[in-house]
Enzyme design. Structure first.
Site, PDB file in Angstrom:
ATOM      1  N   HIS A 246     -57.513 111.501  26.703  1.00 48.02           N
ATOM      2  CA  HIS A 246     -57.353 109.782  26.043  1.00 48.02           C
ATOM      3  C   HIS A 246     -58.314 109.639  26.551  1.00 48.02           C
ATOM      4  CE1 HIS A 246     -54.929 106.264  25.142  1.00 48.02           C
ATOM      5  NE2 HIS A 246     -56.079 106.114  25.073  1.00 48.02           N
TER       6      HIS A 246
ATOM      7  N   LEU B 243     -65.126 106.947  24.762  1.00 49.16           N
ATOM      8  CA  LEU B 243     -66.773 107.514  24.305  1.00 49.16           C
ATOM      9  C   LEU B 243     -67.572 106.613  23.632  1.00 49.16           C
ATOM     10  CD1 LEU B 243     -66.537 111.674  24.455  1.00 49.16           C
ATOM     11  CD2 LEU B 243     -67.097 110.551  26.082  1.00 49.16           C
TER      12      LEU B 243
ATOM     13  N   HIS C 211     -50.548 104.050  20.201  1.00 52.59           N
ATOM     14  CA  HIS C 211     -50.339 103.341  20.984  1.00 52.59           C
ATOM     15  C   HIS C 211     -49.071 102.332  20.698  1.00 52.59           C
ATOM     16  CE1 HIS C 211     -52.994  99.946  22.839  1.00 52.59           C
ATOM     17  NE2 HIS C 211     -51.795  99.781  23.187  1.00 52.59           N
TER      18      HIS C 211
ATOM     19  N   HIS D 253     -49.767 106.232  26.403  1.00 53.74           N
ATOM     20  CA  HIS D 253     -50.169 105.784  27.697  1.00 53.74           C
ATOM     21  C   HIS D 253     -49.033 104.985  27.542  1.00 53.74           C
ATOM     22  CE1 HIS D 253     -51.103 102.984  24.275  1.00 53.74           C
ATOM     23  NE2 HIS D 253     -52.897 103.322  24.932  1.00 53.74           N
TER      24      HIS D 253
ATOM     25  N   ASP E 204     -57.457 107.785  29.177  1.00 57.11           N
ATOM     26  CA  ASP E 204     -57.739 106.181  28.917  1.00 57.11           C
ATOM     27  C   ASP E 204     -58.914 105.436  29.467  1.00 57.11           C
ATOM     28  OD1 ASP E 204     -57.353 103.917  26.896  1.00 57.11           O
ATOM     29  OD2 ASP E 204     -55.603 103.042  28.072  1.00 57.11           O
TER      30      ASP E 204
END
Lengths: 437, 327
Positions: free
Chosen positions: A60, A63, A178, A231, A304
């Protein structure tokens, strides 16, 4: 012939760990054992007192390229990854524009092939991450994309999510969600509770996450398609996924270092460096996320990593973007959460390398997407993606010493235990003594 | 716990002690007298620079802060940006830095984001920051002026001097706060002030307009609104904040008025001495009936005029920061 010999480290396998040397030649592990003879002119890495394991894999990573190059690029993000001990990262598709077609994914893979670490791509589930029409998942799967997500938000419409799972299943790809109901979390900028109320900040309730986790578990049951939960931040989310896994449903879960390190009280001074989605939770939830590292509810730790330009984190809390950096401190924070000096190295590498490599299908090299194999046993024949982690190191995190282009770490000034000393990517020592080669 | 606001920022009433609040009320009392003079000015902040930054619309708060600063002889820089700093293309940080470069002693800040005043206090640690309302968080000078107004009226009724009473007039005083507690920075500051001064506070609101953590507040949630109206010595009505989308929290304004509005019919049940307050601007016909707003027990205009001495007191104490005669 390029050779590297890693001397005298605790070589951590999937089931056991023993002190040995690891000899790497031309990007591949050729021998593991005591007192190995190395070819002349081999590079020596002294790993005495250190753990030697498969390079870390981040499921996760944001970029930011294309579209957000002022906060991070594939090149800068890969440097941050390498310093953090990661030999592969999965680039999330919430770029501008979103990674929802062959041209964009090809661009990121091309840039990634020149980066310091292997860069895999998660494709978008829906076009433009709008949650309405499916992205061309079969075309992207043909490119070698194995993980798909609308991360940043979840797919809100249950019918669209069901369709995405059904479409994905025969393609052998995995969706990653998510989980936050955007209506319940609307306008929210921190965990909902007494503190958000006192601070006058609209909250994002734990239930916004838990409702979507519960919904998606039922959709996995309905479709039989595998799903990865990104997450997870609450005790109830993790328990629900744990129970689904016990039932035999194909679900996996990751947790992020900030969710087992920081609680909502960090938001008390309206410092937007602590703003993240899902938000930093109550102390009880933080304890549950921490416990999930050892009780098996969490399969993986994922960063994340979310770079943002400095000026955006100076905005008022409710206007600032959510997200914090993660790559460069995740290994140390996980080590601490596992008990520092009593941390189990096998669990450490399971969470940070072996499970994420399996979930992202990075276990074996794939020429199409130009990545090597990650997260394997440290044995002859494996691609030489390795990390040397020093469990006795003590250091201080600093926002001024980050490889990331951005500064938005919540750990500036924090004392950390355990440190990545050496990172070896495809046989090349890219980080040594904690600094880029 | 803040035991005096002298030389401090005033960001919230949450941690402000009873002594500190009484000190502001007493100081404000001394400034009331200035208002009666022909020359309505004292030199207390002569040569000091106060910036008044309103990033959100406001009439009474802004006017009363600027009037207060001028009556203290401060130089006032006034910037009204009734839109987000971001939309304007300049960050809050840069705006503050720009103004600070002109040499600032204090910033009075109104912003739609909770915590904006606290953030500004970090950007310019050498400048005193006074929160003139931040998002849903706090509006400390409103809490102070509401307490000031209550004390003033109760003291007058007894023919005593307010500043001789300290906080005693609040002991066991029944204060009912009605309406949109959830979105109200005034409610948060009022509750902090009233409870700290010793009053008993109840709140009445539809379930959707109560904060999630209301059970942890030092207040009682009213079951029977009509009964609570009879219980109350003071009723503080809050604005239904339609601009914050509050409309969708109740089925209709009509139903809100039926259930929690101070209608003319309900007003007939009030004890004649019960004080009616409203921070303004009033939605006449929603929170309270037009007729009710004009009852003698309504001290809404008094709240407005007390804004000036309270803000003079706050500016004086935070900026001058030292004990001396008011001149």
């Amino acid at each position: 012939m390029a050779a590297v010999i890693v001397r005298n480290g605790l070589v951590v396998g999937p089931e056991s760990a023993t002190v040995a040397d690891v000899l790497v030649v031309d990007g591949v592990i050729v021998a593991v054992g005591e007192g190995l003879d190395a070819p002349s002119r081999s590079r020596e890495v002294d790993a005495t007192g250190c753990w030697v394991g498969p390079g870390l894999v981040d499921l996760h990573t944001h970029l930011r390229e294309p579209g957000g190059e002022s906060a991070e690029t594939i090149e800068s993000g890969s440097r941050a990854a390498a310093v953090g001990g990661f030999t592969a990262v999965v680039a999330m598709p919430n770029t501008e524009p979103a990674l929802d077609n062959v041209a964009l994914v090809t661009y990121v893979l091309d840039q990634g092939s020149r980066a310091l670490v292997d860069v895999a791509v998660a494709g978008a589930i829906t076009l433009g991450r709008q949650g309405e029409r499916l992205a061309p998942m079969a075309e992207l799967a043909a490119l070698g994309v194995r993980l798909f997500s609308d991360d940043g938000t979840g797919v809100q419409d249950a019918a669209v999510m069901r369709r995405a799972l059904s479409y994905a299943r025969p393609l052998g790809i995995r969706l990653a969600q998510h989980c936050e109901d955007t209506n319940l979390a609307a306008g929210g900028s921190m965990n909902e509770g007494a503190l958000s109320s006192r601070l006058g900040l609209v909250g994002r309730p734990a239930a916004a996450e838990e409702i979507m986790v519960a919904r998606d578990i039922e959709l996995v049951r309905l479709t039989g398609a595998p799903l990865h939960f990104l997450h997870l931040s609450t005790a109830r989310s993790l328990a629900a996924v744990g129970a689904a896994r016990d039932e035999g449903l194909p679900v996996t879960a990751e947790v992020a270092p900030h969710h087992f390190t920081l609680d909502e009280s960090a938001c008390e001074n309206y410092d937007a460096h602590y703003k993240v989605n899902p938000p930093l939770r109550s102390r009880d939830d933080v304890a549950a996320v921490r416990a999930s590292l050892v009780n098996g509810w969490a399969d993986a730790v994922a960063t994340d990593h979310a770079p943002h330009a400095a000026e955006l984190k100076d905005l008022p809390f409710d206007e600032a973007p959510a997200g914090m950096l993660g790559l460069e401190h995740a290994a140390s924070l996980t080590f601490e959460a596992l008990g520092s000096s009593s941390a189990d190295p096998i669990r450490f590498f399971a969470l940070l390398s072996r499970s994420p490599a399996r979930i992202a299908s990075l276990r074996h090299g794939d020429a199409r997407v130009r990545h090597s194999g990650h997260g394997g046993a440290v044995v002859a024949g494996e691609d030489a993606n390795l990390v040397v982690f020093d469990p006795s190191a003590r250091w201080r995190a600093s926002r001024d010493r980050l490889q990331s282009l951005a500064y938005n770490t919540p750990y500036d000034g924090r004392e950390l235990e355990g440190r990545v000393r050496t990172t070896i990517v495809r046989g090349d020592v890219v980080v040594d003594e904690g600094v880029l080669a | 716990m803040i035991t005096t606001i002298r030389g401090q920022n005033l960001l919230s009433l949450h941690d402000v002690s009873r002594e500190a609040i009484v000190e502001v009320l007493d100081t404000a009392e001394s400034f009331v007298e200035v208002h009666r003079r022909t020359v309505k000015k004292v030199p207390a902040l002569k040569g000091r620079v106060v910036a008044s930054l309103f990033f959100e619309e406001s009439t009474r708060t802004r006017l009363s802060f600027e009037t207060a600063a001028k009556r203290l002889s401060a130089d006032v820089l006034s910037l009204a940006v009734a839109s987000s700093s971001v939309k304007k293309g300049e960050s809050l940080r840069d705006t503050i830095a720009t103004i600070d470069a002109l040499g600032l002693d204090a910033v009075v800040l109104r912003h739609r984001s909770s915590g904006a005043a606290e953030q500004v206090s970090r950007f310019v640690p050498h400048v005193r920051v006074i929160n003139a309302g931040d998002g849903l968080h706090q509006h400390p000078t409103q809490g102070l002026l509401d307490a000031f107004t209550i004390r003033q009226v109760l003291a007058e009724r007894r023919g005593i001097t307010p500043s001789d009473t300290g906080a005693t007039l609040f002991d066991g005083l029944h204060i009912l706060i009605v309406g949109d507690i959830l979105h109200s920075r005034v409610a948060r500051s009022d509750v902090d002030a009233y409870v700290t001064l010793g009053a008993q506070v109840r709140v009445a609101a539809p379930g959707t307009l109560l904060p999630v953590d209301i059970a942890t507040w030092p207040v009682e949630v009213v079951d029977d609104f009509d009964e609570a109206l009879e219980w109350a010595d003071v009723i503080g009505l809050l604005r239904l904040q339609n601009e914050r989308g509050t409309g969708s929290f109740v089925p209709s304004l009509r139903e809100f008025t039926t259930t929690f509005g101070l209608t003319a019919a309900r007003a007939r049940r009030l004890r004649p001495e019960t004080l009616l307050m409203h921070p303004g601007p009033i939605n006449r016909g929603v929170e309270l009936d037009s007729v009710v707003a004009d009852l003698p027990a309504a001290i809404i205009e008094r709240q407005v005029s007390n804004g000036v001495p309270i803000r003079m007191a706050v500016l004086y104490l935070t900026v001058a920061g030292v004990t001396s005669e008011v001149a």
